[in-house]
Design a protein around this motif. Structure first.
Motif, mmCIF file in Angstrom:
data_model
loop_
_atom_site.group_PDB
_atom_site.id
_atom_site.type_symbol
_atom_site.label_atom_id
_atom_site.label_comp_id
_atom_site.label_asym_id
_atom_site.label_seq_id
_atom_site.Cartn_x
_atom_site.Cartn_y
_atom_site.Cartn_z
ATOM 1 N N PHE A 49 45.335 38.359 28.463
ATOM 2 C CA PHE A 49 46.372 38.553 29.476
ATOM 3 C C PHE A 49 46.254 37.529 30.603
ATOM 4 O O PHE A 49 47.247 37.123 31.202
ATOM 5 C CB PHE A 49 46.328 39.975 30.042
ATOM 6 C CG PHE A 49 45.219 40.242 31.024
ATOM 7 C CD1 PHE A 49 45.380 39.956 32.375
ATOM 8 C CD2 PHE A 49 44.013 40.783 30.601
ATOM 9 C CE1 PHE A 49 44.359 40.190 33.281
ATOM 10 C CE2 PHE A 49 42.993 41.032 31.503
ATOM 11 C CZ PHE A 49 43.162 40.736 32.847
ATOM 12 N N PHE A 50 45.031 37.080 30.883
ATOM 13 C CA PHE A 50 44.827 36.061 31.914
ATOM 14 C C PHE A 50 45.418 34.724 31.458
ATOM 15 O O PHE A 50 46.049 34.011 32.246
ATOM 16 C CB PHE A 50 43.339 35.913 32.204
ATOM 17 C CG PHE A 50 43.019 34.901 33.283
ATOM 18 C CD1 PHE A 50 43.101 35.247 34.619
ATOM 19 C CD2 PHE A 50 42.651 33.604 32.941
ATOM 20 C CE1 PHE A 50 42.818 34.316 35.610
ATOM 21 C CE2 PHE A 50 42.358 32.672 33.928
ATOM 22 C CZ PHE A 50 42.447 33.032 35.262
ATOM 23 N N ALA A 53 49.104 34.877 31.771
ATOM 24 C CA ALA A 53 49.519 34.717 33.169
ATOM 25 C C ALA A 53 49.449 33.256 33.601
ATOM 26 O O ALA A 53 50.380 32.748 34.248
ATOM 27 C CB ALA A 53 48.632 35.581 34.071
ATOM 28 N N VAL A 57 52.592 30.879 34.738
ATOM 29 C CA VAL A 57 52.633 30.188 36.028
ATOM 30 C C VAL A 57 52.962 28.709 35.831
ATOM 31 O O VAL A 57 53.779 28.134 36.568
ATOM 32 C CB VAL A 57 51.284 30.356 36.770
ATOM 33 C CG1 VAL A 57 51.203 29.399 37.963
ATOM 34 C CG2 VAL A 57 51.111 31.789 37.241
ATOM 35 N N ALA A 96 59.806 35.414 32.295
ATOM 36 C CA ALA A 96 58.686 36.291 32.640
ATOM 37 C C ALA A 96 58.750 37.584 31.838
ATOM 38 O O ALA A 96 57.726 38.070 31.322
ATOM 39 C CB ALA A 96 58.699 36.584 34.136
ATOM 40 N N SER A 99 57.751 36.848 28.197
ATOM 41 C CA SER A 99 56.301 36.688 28.039
ATOM 42 C C SER A 99 55.579 38.030 28.113
ATOM 43 O O SER A 99 54.666 38.294 27.329
ATOM 44 C CB SER A 99 55.760 35.747 29.120
ATOM 45 O OG SER A 99 56.232 34.425 28.935
ATOM 46 N N ALA A 100 55.990 38.881 29.052
ATOM 47 C CA ALA A 100 55.343 40.182 29.231
ATOM 48 C C ALA A 100 55.538 41.062 27.996
ATOM 49 O O ALA A 100 54.577 41.667 27.485
ATOM 50 C CB ALA A 100 55.892 40.877 30.474
#
Length: 203
Positions: A49-50, A53, A57, A96, A99-100
């Motif tokens: 998950f990092f 993220a 970004v 976003a 991606s989530a």
């Protein structure tokens, strides 16, 4: 026998790169983590998950740079008159969300093990975002026509009507595609390899 390629964009890297950095294609977090583990990279020790993220970004930053560049070329007045900020904000929000949902759908399971309901929800969210963007694309001829005839960009209701009609049509088509499509979504094919590596390391 023709070789079946794992990457559907293998011969279209430029096209894929454009779609990727515009947040239109799925994230590559699973493949990034596999590559980092194979090469002993710093990101290998971080949870998936990092990486998702960080990847998001970077992609958002590219879109914001593009938006700033377009504003610099058009000028602030034209940029606001044509409501370009709304388009770029929508692009970021849709990317976003994509991606989530992609991460939530494919993170804990191999692509083949994901339920039909979960795949439908993923495709529904993805296709709904595409429908919104297709609505934006559909009003470009209207804006060009109004510009050529020295009219205000959104004079009358034609642009909004065309936008809503186009987005609505693609929304319905997206639901149909989400319901009948069985093909593994692009980007999720790396998950089995990642899962197998994780199981080997845990033994």
């Amino acid at each position: 026998m023709n070789k079946i390629r794992a990457n559907r964009f293998e011969n279209h890297l430029v096209t894929y790169a454009i779609l990727y950095f515009l947040l239109l294609s799925p994230p590559r977090a699973f493949q990034i983590k596999i590559n980092e583990r194979a090469n002993g990279g710093e990101l290998a020790k971080f949870p998936t998950f990092f990486i998702v993220a960080i990847e998001l970004v970077v992609r958002v930053a590219v879109v914001l740079i593009l938006a700033a560049s377009v504003e610099a070329v058009m000028g602030n007045t034209l940029y606001e008159t044509y409501r370009m900020d709304i388009f770029f904000v929508a692009l970021v929000l849709i990317g976003a969300a994509h991606s989530a949902v992609f991460f939530l759908t494919f993170n804990n399971k191999q692509a083949r093990q994901v339920s039909h309901a979960a795949l439908f929800i993923y495709r529904f969210v993805r296709n709904s975002g595409y429908a919104v963007l297709m609505g934006f694309a559909s009003i470009v001829p209207v804006l060009i026509w109004n510009w050529d005839h020295e009219l205000a960009p959104f004079k009358g209701d034609s642009a909004i009507t065309i936008y809503l009609a186009t987005a609505g049509i693609f929304f319905v088509l997206g639901i149909i595609e989400a319901k009948i499509m069985n093909r593994t979504p692009l980007g999720s094919e790396a998950k089995p390899a990642l899962a197998s590596r994780q199981s080997v390391q845990s033994q």
